[in-house]
Design a protein around this motif. Structure first.
Motif, PDB file in Angstrom:
ATOM      1  N   ASP A 276      44.945  46.961  32.160  1.00 18.25           N
ATOM      2  CA  ASP A 276      45.012  48.063  31.202  1.00 18.25           C
ATOM      3  C   ASP A 276      45.391  47.567  29.810  1.00 18.25           C
ATOM      4  O   ASP A 276      45.980  46.506  29.640  1.00 18.25           O
ATOM      5  CB  ASP A 276      46.015  49.114  31.690  1.00 18.25           C
ATOM      6  N   LYS A 277      45.038  48.345  28.804  1.00 18.04           N
ATOM      7  CA  LYS A 277      45.360  48.076  27.406  1.00 18.04           C
ATOM      8  C   LYS A 277      44.867  46.700  26.956  1.00 18.04           C
ATOM      9  O   LYS A 277      45.493  46.039  26.126  1.00 18.04           O
ATOM     10  CB  LYS A 277      46.877  48.200  27.177  1.00 18.04           C
ATOM     11  N   ARG A 326      46.632  45.086  45.823  1.00 21.41           N
ATOM     12  CA  ARG A 326      48.006  45.346  45.400  1.00 21.41           C
ATOM     13  C   ARG A 326      48.078  45.650  43.903  1.00 21.41           C
ATOM     14  O   ARG A 326      48.826  46.538  43.481  1.00 21.41           O
ATOM     15  CB  ARG A 326      48.901  44.150  45.738  1.00 21.41           C
ATOM     16  N   LEU A 327      47.325  44.910  43.100  1.00 26.09           N
ATOM     17  CA  LEU A 327      47.306  45.177  41.665  1.00 26.09           C
ATOM     18  C   LEU A 327      46.788  46.593  41.382  1.00 26.09           C
ATOM     19  O   LEU A 327      47.281  47.288  40.489  1.00 26.09           O
ATOM     20  CB  LEU A 327      46.445  44.139  40.936  1.00 26.09           C
ATOM     21  N   TYR A 328      45.784  47.010  42.172  1.00 26.33           N
ATOM     22  CA  TYR A 328      45.237  48.362  42.011  1.00 26.33           C
ATOM     23  C   TYR A 328      46.258  49.415  42.436  1.00 26.33           C
ATOM     24  O   TYR A 328      46.490  50.417  41.732  1.00 26.33           O
ATOM     25  CB  TYR A 328      43.958  48.486  42.835  1.00 26.33           C
ATOM     26  N   ASN A 336      37.479  50.241  39.647  1.00 28.65           N
ATOM     27  CA  ASN A 336      36.215  49.545  39.438  1.00 28.65           C
ATOM     28  C   ASN A 336      36.420  48.044  39.246  1.00 28.65           C
ATOM     29  O   ASN A 336      35.648  47.220  39.742  1.00 28.65           O
ATOM     30  CB  ASN A 336      35.472  50.130  38.229  1.00 28.65           C
ATOM     31  N   THR A 337      37.477  47.690  38.531  1.00 30.18           N
ATOM     32  CA  THR A 337      37.775  46.274  38.317  1.00 30.18           C
ATOM     33  C   THR A 337      38.134  45.600  39.631  1.00 30.18           C
ATOM     34  O   THR A 337      37.647  44.500  39.942  1.00 30.18           O
ATOM     35  CB  THR A 337      38.926  46.113  37.313  1.00 30.18           C
ATOM     36  N   ALA A 338      38.986  46.246  40.410  1.00 32.26           N
ATOM     37  CA  ALA A 338      39.376  45.675  41.698  1.00 32.26           C
ATOM     38  C   ALA A 338      38.158  45.466  42.594  1.00 32.26           C
ATOM     39  O   ALA A 338      37.968  44.399  43.183  1.00 32.26           O
ATOM     40  CB  ALA A 338      40.393  46.577  42.391  1.00 32.26           C
ATOM     41  N   ALA A 345      35.428  45.450  49.429  1.00 31.15           N
ATOM     42  CA  ALA A 345      36.242  46.516  48.852  1.00 31.15           C
ATOM     43  C   ALA A 345      36.627  47.595  49.861  1.00 31.15           C
ATOM     44  O   ALA A 345      37.301  48.559  49.510  1.00 31.15           O
ATOM     45  CB  ALA A 345      35.514  47.151  47.660  1.00 31.15           C
ATOM     46  N   GLU A 346      36.215  47.461  51.119  1.00 26.38           N
ATOM     47  CA  GLU A 346      36.589  48.438  52.137  1.00 26.38           C
ATOM     48  C   GLU A 346      38.104  48.388  52.334  1.00 26.38           C
ATOM     49  O   GLU A 346      38.710  47.331  52.464  1.00 26.38           O
ATOM     50  CB  GLU A 346      35.892  48.121  53.452  1.00 26.38           C
ATOM     51  N   GLY A 347      38.724  49.526  52.353  1.00 22.04           N
ATOM     52  CA  GLY A 347      40.166  49.594  52.508  1.00 22.04           C
ATOM     53  C   GLY A 347      40.919  49.466  51.185  1.00 22.04           C
ATOM     54  O   GLY A 347      42.147  49.367  51.179  1.00 22.04           O
TER      55      GLY A 347
END
Length: 352
Positions: A276-277, A326-328, A336-338, A345-347
């Motif tokens: 972010d930012k 975890r970051l998400y 979207n970044t994650a 990306a499942e889960g």
């Protein structure tokens, strides 16, 4: 308009803008990398004579002679009031160009970097090999510096760093930290590593494992009771181990796997992710050297370690996908970044 290039002014402006790197080439205005993107700075174009002036200004006579001989040269220097800079001078289209990486003025703490606790705790190890891997610009040097600083604050130890060039400058605290620059204080990593065993260190930092000679010397240092913290240019913890073994000719690989299995403590693979930012967040993949991991290495099943990594949470292991999740969940990166950086990306939304 006549323009006299001031490297100090450019670097200070870039640091104030939060840039990580500055690039200079004749015929173009300086450009800086801010949050992973190249941005043109509001200065006139660099002249070929400006670049030569910088060469004379920031490099010693010996460094300039080496640059003239090789066509490129890695070095570091300090800018008064603006901190340190890691630099690569190289030739392009017959003129001099520079890639300048701005080093933080203070060594970051593990907490500032967002290191998992299992990684921070590695500074307590008395011996063994810790590999820190990742692509260029992933923050490997900062992670290694943070671990060295934690040792410096908490252990009465002798730490010898081998770097090309020296980035973070460590002050002696509880430990003694002696820093050697490859090309200036020693001719090569392999030679410096062979010599370091006669210098009575407790901890050895290796700025980069580049070839089988330096890898073998680093393993020997770990085998003889030293803690070795080493960087390796590779993507992913499992890929790093495979790459390390493949540096050796086939007839030596079985022996290297056996030695590596005995001394390995952990492999940390990291990436900087847009956050972010306009900032970036570090994602840490952590492979701890459990008995299962050691067995897989010894029996030539390195490529199967991905499954071990995914199932090793209780032993402090974290896959890159889990690090991104975890970051998400923490709100540091968006969904979207994650998903873009994850293999699967499942889960992703579990625990959100």
């Amino acid at each position: 308009m006549s323009f006299h290039f001031s490297i100090e002014e450019i670097l200070c402006a870039a640091r104030e803008a939060g840039a990580s790197d500055v690039h200079l080439a004749a015929g173009l205005p300086p450009r800086m990398r801010v949050n992973g993107k190249l941005v043109t700075m509001s200065y006139p174009g660099v002249r070929a004579s400006d670049a030569l002036d910088i060469l004379v200004h920031v490099m010693s006579q010996a460094q300039r002679e080496s640059f003239e001989e090789k066509g490129e040269y890695d070095f570091s220097f300090s800018v008064p009031g603006c901190g340190r800079c890691r630099a690569n001078a190289y030739r392009q289209k017959g003129s001099v160009a520079f890639a300048l990486h701005l080093v933080d003025t203070e060594v970051p703490s593990p907490e500032e970097l967002g290191m998992p606790e299992a990684v921070t705790a590695l500074h307590e190890r008395e011996s063994g090999l810790v590999l820190v891997t990742g692509p260029s610009g992933s923050g490997r040097s900062a992670t290694l510096a943070a671990l060295v600083n934690r040792i410096n604050e908490n252990r009465a130890a002798l730490v010898i760093t081998l770097e090309d060039p020296i980035e973070y400058v460590h002050q002696h605290k509880r430990a003694m930290v002696n820093q050697r620059e490859i090309g200036q204080d020693s001719r090569s990593y392999a030679e410096a590593l062979r010599a370091v065993l006669r210098e009575d260190p407790d901890v050895v930092l290796v700025g980069e494992l580049r070839d089988c000679e330096s890898v073998s010397a680093a393993i020997t240092a770990a085998e003889t009771g030293h803690l070795v913290l080493a960087a390796l240019h590779a993507g992913g913890a499992v890929n790093a181990l495979e790459l390390l073994v493949e540096m050796f000719p086939p007839h030596r690989q079985e022996g290297v796997r056996a030695r590596l299995a005995d001394v390995l403590e952990a492999v940390i693979s990291q990436r900087l992710i847009p956050a972010d930012k306009g900032r970036r967040a570090a994602a840490f993949e952590v492979l701890m050297a459990s008995q299962t991991v050691r067995s897989h290495i010894r029996t030539d099943r390195i490529l199967q370690l991905g499954d071990v990594l995914n199932a090793g949470a209780e032993e402090g292991m974290v896959s890159m996908d889990e690090a991104l999740r975890r970051l998400y969940v923490q709100g540091r990166i968006d969904r979207n970044t994650a998903a873009r950086y994850m293999r699967d990306a499942e889960g992703l939304d579990s625990g959100r």
